[in-house]
Structure formats: C-alpha cells, structure tokens
Motif scaffolding. Structure first.
Motif, PDB file in Angstrom:
ATOM      1  N   ARG A  64      -1.810   5.936  -0.057  1.00 59.21           N
ATOM      2  CA  ARG A  64      -0.787   7.249  -1.171  1.00 59.21           C
ATOM      3  C   ARG A  64       0.063   7.594   0.391  1.00 59.21           C
ATOM      4  O   ARG A  64       0.097   7.432   1.376  1.00 59.21           O
ATOM      5  CB  ARG A  64      -1.718   8.161  -0.945  1.00 59.21           C
TER       6      ARG A  64
ATOM      7  N   LEU B 278      11.341   9.105  -4.009  1.00 55.72           N
ATOM      8  CA  LEU B 278       9.764   8.796  -4.195  1.00 55.72           C
ATOM      9  C   LEU B 278       8.573   9.149  -4.670  1.00 55.72           C
ATOM     10  O   LEU B 278       8.794  10.099  -3.114  1.00 55.72           O
ATOM     11  CB  LEU B 278       9.434   7.382  -3.896  1.00 55.72           C
TER      12      LEU B 278
ATOM     13  N   TYR C  84       3.562   7.453  -4.580  1.00 52.46           N
ATOM     14  CA  TYR C  84       3.819   5.431  -4.378  1.00 52.46           C
ATOM     15  C   TYR C  84       1.790   5.152  -4.138  1.00 52.46           C
ATOM     16  O   TYR C  84       1.153   6.128  -2.688  1.00 52.46           O
ATOM     17  CB  TYR C  84       4.026   4.841  -3.711  1.00 52.46           C
TER      18      TYR C  84
ATOM     19  N   SER D  63       0.872   1.998  -8.166  1.00 55.40           N
ATOM     20  CA  SER D  63       1.115   2.502  -9.182  1.00 55.40           C
ATOM     21  C   SER D  63       2.457   3.495  -8.483  1.00 55.40           C
ATOM     22  O   SER D  63       1.917   3.879  -7.332  1.00 55.40           O
ATOM     23  CB  SER D  63       0.452   3.805  -9.697  1.00 55.40           C
ATOM     24  N   TYR D  64       3.701   3.453  -9.064  1.00 55.56           N
ATOM     25  CA  TYR D  64       4.499   4.965  -8.901  1.00 55.56           C
ATOM     26  C   TYR D  64       5.309   6.220  -9.187  1.00 55.56           C
ATOM     27  O   TYR D  64       5.393   5.587 -10.789  1.00 55.56           O
ATOM     28  CB  TYR D  64       6.105   3.935  -7.759  1.00 55.56           C
TER      29      TYR D  64
ATOM     30  N   LEU E   5      10.761   7.115  -9.620  1.00 59.83           N
ATOM     31  CA  LEU E   5      11.044   6.718  -8.177  1.00 59.83           C
ATOM     32  C   LEU E   5      12.861   7.210  -8.292  1.00 59.83           C
ATOM     33  O   LEU E   5      13.262   5.836  -9.588  1.00 59.83           O
ATOM     34  CB  LEU E   5      11.006   5.092  -8.027  1.00 59.83           C
TER      35      LEU E   5
ATOM     36  N   SER F 186       9.250   4.899 -13.438  1.00 59.11           N
ATOM     37  CA  SER F 186       7.898   5.149 -12.659  1.00 59.11           C
ATOM     38  C   SER F 186       6.690   4.059 -13.959  1.00 59.11           C
ATOM     39  O   SER F 186       7.596   3.097 -14.336  1.00 59.11           O
ATOM     40  CB  SER F 186       6.958   6.727 -13.596  1.00 59.11           C
TER      41      SER F 186
END
Length: 769
Positions: free
Chosen positions: A419, A550, A553, A571-572, A575, A602
């Motif tokens: 992460r 960001l 993430y 997943s993020y 951004l 996202s």
C-alpha cells in the motif's frame, strides 16, 4: 603498701605482654593470610591452564596480578596486563581494576584498555575441577558482578571479508549474573568498515564507510545464549526460540563515505528472539564465506551450501525494529555539477514473525528544491517467504536432470498487501528540445549526404543537356522561381550540372529578383508538401514537468497456489493529474473548456478463485473519473481448474479450452460528463443545450431501435439505453448463460464475428435509473 604496688606493677606487665602477644599473633596471621592468598590465587590460575607474571597480595587483602593469560576451549584466550583489587569474598564487597584486557574470540576481538568491576565473583566462574578443560560458556554463565564500567571498549570483527572496528565510549554493564546483562549502556561510539559498492559501470569498487552513534542503551542481553549460538548446535531441549536481547535504543546514528552521507535520529527495537542453529553459527559462516562460486561446486556440495544459507534465515524467530529520522544525501547520477539528491524518512518500522514480515515507511521525501517525490505512507503486510523457503529446500535436493521439470513458480513468495498513500510527484520530464535537436541533426546529416552525392543531380542532367542553353533560359527562370519558393532561408546549395544563365531574360530577371527578395526577407512561400523549418522554434525549450498526486494505491496478491496468487486486488483512488492552463494539446484544451482543470481517476480490479466450484469470480473491474462518470464490470467464469495454478504452462494452455462464461454485469454511471459535453457542443455550434440533448436522444434512439428491430431480445436493453441517454444516471446490463455450466470457449470464439448468435443462449436484463 609496698606489697600492693608490687602486685599492681606485675599486673600491668602481664597485660602489656598479653597485648604484645595478641599483636604478634595478629601480625603472624596477616602475614600468613597474605602468603596463603597469594598461593591460592596463583594455584587457582595455574590449575586452569592460566599464567600470571606475578601474584602479590597486601596486608589489606588486595591482590595484584600482572601479565595474566586465561585460556579457554577451542584456542580462545584472554590476556590481561594488570588486575588490582579485592574480589568478592563471602559477604565482603569487592572491587577490581583491570587494565589491558584483550579477548581473542573466533567471531571477534575485544580490547578494553581499562575497566572497573564492582563485586565481581571470579571464583564462581572458575569452579571446575582441577585439570578440567575450561569452558568459555560455563565461565560466562557463572561470572557475576554488580557493575562493569569501562571508558573505552573496542570490538573488531571480520564481516564478509572486511574488517569492521567499533569503539564504544563510557560503557556500563549492570547486574551481571547467569550469563545475562540486565542493563547496558554507552555514551557514544565510532565505527569504520569497507564494503564493495557499484561503480556505475557494471563493476564494484572498495569503499570505506565511517560512522558514529550517540547514546546506546539496552536491557536483558543474554551473552551466554549468544556464545551458544556461535559455538554450539541445537540440542533436544532447544525446540523453542529464546530471547537474545530485550529493548535497545541507539541514537544519532550517522554514516559517511567519500561522496555521500546518511543517518538516523534513533534506531530502536523491543527485542529479538532467535532459534539455536542446526550447526554452530561460526562454522556455518566460515563455510559459506569459503565458497566464492557456488555454481562450480559438485551437486552434493552445492546442495549443502544452499541448505546452510537457508538455515541462517530460519534462525530468526521474532523481532522488530524502528528507524526514526532518516536523512540521506547522495550524488545525483551523471551530474557534472555535483548535485546532491536528498532523501528524508520520518519513520521506518519492521516486524518479523518466523517467515512472515510486515513493514511500514512514513513521511518519505526525495528530491531537491521544486523537484520532489514524496508520500505519506508505504507499507507491506502479510509478506511471507515460507513458500520460497520450502521450494528452495526442494530445489537444493534435486539432481541436475530434474531441474527442467521443477515448477519454478513455487519460488515466488506470498506478497501480501502493498500500500502507498499520499503520493505527490513534481519532477522535470523529458526536454522537448533534446528530441528536436536529435531530429535536426539527423536531417542535417541526410541533407549533407544528398549534397555530397553528385549522382542525384547527374540523373537529371541528361534531360537538361538535350536542350540548348539559349532555349532553356525562360524555363530556367521559371524553375528558378520554383526553386526559390522551396529554398530554405540562409542556405545556398549549388546543384551540379545546373548553372544559372549568364544573361537571363527580362521576365526571368524580374522573377529572380522577386525570389531573391523573398529569400533575403526570410519569407518562405507555403508548400503543402514541405514542412517549414521555422515551425521548430515554436517547440518550447523548457521541459514539461511530471505532476500528479495519488491518494492511495494497493495491490494484494494472496493465497498463492504453487506461487501463483489466487486472490488478486489492484486498486488506486484519486489519481490526480493537473491540466496546464497553457497546454497546446487539443484534447486537454477541450477538457479545460468543459471546466476540468485536472483529471481525477479511481480504479479497482478484484479477482478471486473459487477452488471447490472451479470458478474465477470477477468481483470488480472498474474505472471512475471525478465529475465525469464511471463504469464497472463483474462476472463469473467457469472451468478454471487447478491446472491454471500448477506452474505448468502446457497444462494451463490446454485448460483454456475448458473455460466457460457464466455471467457478466456491466454498469455505467454518469456524474456530469454528458452535461458538460452537451454544453460544450452547444457553445461551439451556437445551439441551446436542450436542442443538442434532443438531437442526441433522437439519433441514439433511432440507431438503437433500428438494431433492436432485427433482434427483438435487445428491445429491453435498447429502451433502457435510450432512457439513460435521455436522463443520464445509471445503466446496468446483466447477461446470464441459460445453461448452468455457461457458454464454452469454442462457442465464444465461433460467435466472435457475429455475437448475435449467442442471444438464444443468454438471458438479458437492462435497467436505467
């Protein structure tokens, strides 16, 4: 009366003689005790193989030893220049001053110029039978003292072929008993060692590293257990790991070499538990360091080598470490100005539990000035090298011919969850001028080659030679005019076999003058087939910057089977990429027109293998844009057998033909992008937003209904899509196979060119909200 005086004088003389006798007896006892103490200490040392240059005792019970040598097992010995003081005897407290202590161990050399021991008990440490071989471990366990203090202690070790020397200042060890030190501390320390570092050209170079540290403090250091780890192997009673040291703290730790430096405000740990090794650690390290090329070893020896390496990793049972306030300065690669790249980390923490590892970094910043890269947190949880260790153990036991069939995917560890949070990047990008310069150089080289090759002009020469020079004058004037149009300002290129006429006609002269004026003024007539070089100057020389942020993430690769994760999540969130106000990209210009000064996305991808039912569950594949919209996909795929996770590529390829599509769900959600697009189209075409929306609905409805007319099963989906266009919100389309097993891979491939063939095999449901 005289008789009385005579008796009194006689009594006094008797008392005097009695006192003298007592003093004489006491003096004789002290002298005898001194002699006996000297003899006892000398005998004590000699019976255990030691030597002393001189042994003396004074009348107060103090001993004075000079040039003492105390041998231990395995060739280990201690040398002491001088010992002065009194050891602890029964209830009497003791104190010893030691000078010139040199302890030569296999793992390290210890040097103590001077030290003081309070209430030392050497006799308990030496309680072995006469002539019995002295054992270092037993002596460590039996030695006791209230406190040991030394102004300076030097430790020299050989680590990976390099000598490392550490000098501690103001060392203090308290409550020493049973081979353990209850508390220990040092006010400061310095150290130096050499190591091989990359030289930037594919090789390594020897670099000296110097360092310092501030206050050191710790608790519960088990010296006897450490001696056992180095000199003994695990016994039947060593089934569980044991605490090697408790809480420890080192402050103001700093390192430096010829070009860079880094340090920590504090390094601390709550303790470390270690297992006893299967063979003495010292022997293992010697055998490992003796091998320079493991691949050159015979198979049996190579297997033994790798097993030793693996055994070192399994010694560590449980521990943790925190590193606070890292600051680093290193030279920027390929920097002629000697620029430094700075790195700062507020906190790094690591937890070790067997073969599992967790780690976190907080407050990381790298860069210089306006160029930076930073994030609030980076972590890894659930990382485990247990699968790797098991696979390496199997691999080390294979024969040469078995390597080809070994499933190398099993060497992969379980990565757990990685992460990153609070990422912020602002760095210079690629310099456009560099690309332009490269292209210009290539063009110049191409032009030079053309000019230098007379064959280019010679191929056209015969045509010109067939016409007399006098007859070519008007045509040449015209050609000259065209040539002038295509000429590059400032360049004068003479073409072979094409000389200008000496006396051009009036028309030719006029045209030529006009052309010359254009060339002098730098004006180049437009030519649709040729690019004007002046456009190169419009490219900005300042490099564009890479800017984005960001929020979070995450990537989770868990539940591995033969090294291949069966649960995957990537997943993020948020951004964010800013859109420059002065952008020249048409797409970005359009985005700014509809009110977007940055793009915020996202995404989430989540897959899971349902082993009992042999299904691949596509939980979510989604992408969302802030103030724009989103789409998401979910599904269920059957026929995903264990062959896909076997590590056998051939088995996985065969398994592809057994895949089936069972269910799919598509969701579209509008969050303002359609309204923004309609508004922009209306402004650009001088229309109202309602008229644009009506036109869009009309065109979409007509196209969808026309398609649905040929496929009645699509009518519901067409109606829902029209409603979604008319009143944007959420559109959901669900497709389910009528057969529980799903639609096979061969059927899907057969319908690739005509998907309508699958309509009879699925149920459709469409909803617009």
């Amino acid at each position: 009366m005289a008789e009385t005086d005579t008796k009194t004088g006689s009594g006094r003389r008797k008392a005097l003689w009695a006192a003298v006798a007592v003093i004489a007896i006491a003096a004789a006892g002290v002298v005898g005790g001194k002699f006996m103490l000297e003899k006892a200490v000398g005998t004590f040392i000699a019976e255990r193989g030691g030597k002393a240059g001189s042994v003396e005792a004074d009348f107060f019970g103090r001993i004075h030893l000079r040039d003492v040598t105390l041998p231990f097992a395995d060739g280990v010995s201690a040398r002491i220049a001088a010992i002065d003081g009194r050891p602890k005897i029964f209830s009497l407290s003791g104190k010893l001053d030691v000078k010139g202590l040199e302890l030569d161990l296999k793992a390290a050399k210890l040097s103590v110029p001077e030290a003081t021991l309070e209430d030392p008990d050497f006799f308990a440490a030496g309680l072995t039978g006469s002539g019995e071989e002295a054992d270092l471990l037993k002596r460590i366990e039996r030695f006791a003292a209230k406190q040991l203090s030394a102004p300076e202690v030097a430790v020299v070790q050989n680590v990976a072929g390099s000598e490392q020397k550490t000098v501690y200042k103001d060392v203090r060890l308290e409550d020493i008993a049973g081979g353990q030190v209850a508390r220990y501390s040092a006010s400061a320390a310095t150290f130096a060692f050499s190591m091989d570092v990359p030289d930037g050209e594919g090789a390594t170079k020897r670099e000296k590293m110097d360092g310092t540290m501030g206050a050191v403090s710790g608790e519960r250091f088990d010296v006897a257990y450490m001696a056992r780890i180095y000199t003994q192997k695990a016994g039947p009673e060593d089934k569980e790991p044991k605490l090697l040291y408790g809480p420890i703290s080192v402050k103001d730790l700093a390192f430096s070499d010829s070009k860079s430096r880094f340090g920590y405000d504090e390094v601390r740990s709550s303790g470390l538990s270690v297992r006893m090794p299967t063979e003495p650690l010292l022997e293992t390290l010697e055998q490992v360091q003796a091998v320079s090329d493991p691949e050159a070893l015979p198979p049996a020896e190579r297997q033994a080598f790798f097993k030793r390496i693996l055994s070192l990793a399994d010694m560590l049972a449980k521990g943790d470490m925190e590193l606070l306030g890292l600051k680093m300065e290193v030279p920027e690669q390929d920097s002629a100005e000697g620029k430094l790249v700075k790195l700062a980390v507020d906190k790094m923490s690591f937890q070790l539990n067997g073969r599992s590892f967790d780690g976190t970094m907080n407050g990381v910043t790298a860069g210089e000035g306006t160029d930076y890269f930073k994030f609030a947190e980076a972590s890894i949880k659930g990382f485990s090298w247990a699968p790797t260790m098991e696979a390496l153990t199997k691999l080390a036991g294979l024969k040469e011919e078995e390597f080809e069939t070994f499933p190398y995917t099993t060497l992969m560890p379980e990565f757990g969850t990685i992460r990153i949070a609070g990422l912020d990047v602002d760095m210079p990008g690629t310099d456009p001028a560099a690309v332009t310069d490269n292209e210009t150089v290539e063009d110049d080289q191409s032009t030079t080659e053309t000019e230098a090759d007379p064959s280019v002009g010679a191929e056209q020469a015969p045509e010109a030679e067939q016409v007399p020079e006098a007859e070519q004058v008007p045509d040449e004037a015209t050609d000259g005019e065209a040539a002038s149009d295509a000429a590059v300002p400032g360049d004068a290129t003479e073409e072979p076999m094409a000389e200008a006429p000496a006396e051009p006609s009036a028309d030719a002269a006029t045209d030529g003058d006009a052309a010359s004026d254009a060339e002098i003024a730098g004006e180049v007539p437009e030519d649709p087939m040729a690019e004007a070089p002046v456009e190169q100057s419009a490219v900005p020389s300042v490099p564009e910057r890479v800017r984005f942020t960001l929020d979070t993430y995450e990537i989770a690769l868990t539940k591995p089977r033969n090294g291949i994760p069966t649960d995957v999540r990537v997943s993020y969130r948020d951004l964010s990429v800013p859109i420059p106000a002065d952008t020249q990209e048409e797409g970005f210009k359009t985005l700014r027109k509809i009110g977007l000064d940055k793009l915020v996305f996202s995404s989430n991808v989540e897959l899971s293998w349902d082993e009992p039912n042999e299904n691949l569950v596509i939980k979510e594949i989604s992408l969302a844009g802030k103030d724009m919209g989103s789409f998401s996909f979910a599904g269920l795929m059957g026929g995903v057998s264990k062959d896909f996770f076997s590590g056998d590529l051939n088995a996985a390829q065969v398994g592809l033909f057994g895949l089936t599509a069972r269910e799919a769900k598509l969701t579209l959600e509008d969050k303002g992008i359609m309204a923004k697009g309609i508004k922009l189209y209306a402004e650009d075409n001088h229309m109202t937003e309602d008229s644009v929306r009506g036109l869009l609905v009309l065109m979409t409805s007509a196209g969808v209904q026309h398609f649905a007319a040929t496929q009645p099963k699509l009518q519901e989906a067409a109606t829902a899509l029209t409603q979604f266009i008319s009143k944007p919100g959420t559109f959901t389309l669900t497709v389910k196979a009528k057969e529980p097993a799903g639609i096979g891979a061969l059927e899907l491939m057969g319908a690739a060119e005509n998907p309508a063939l699958l309509l009879d095999k699925v149920d459709l449901e469409a909803i617009a909200q």
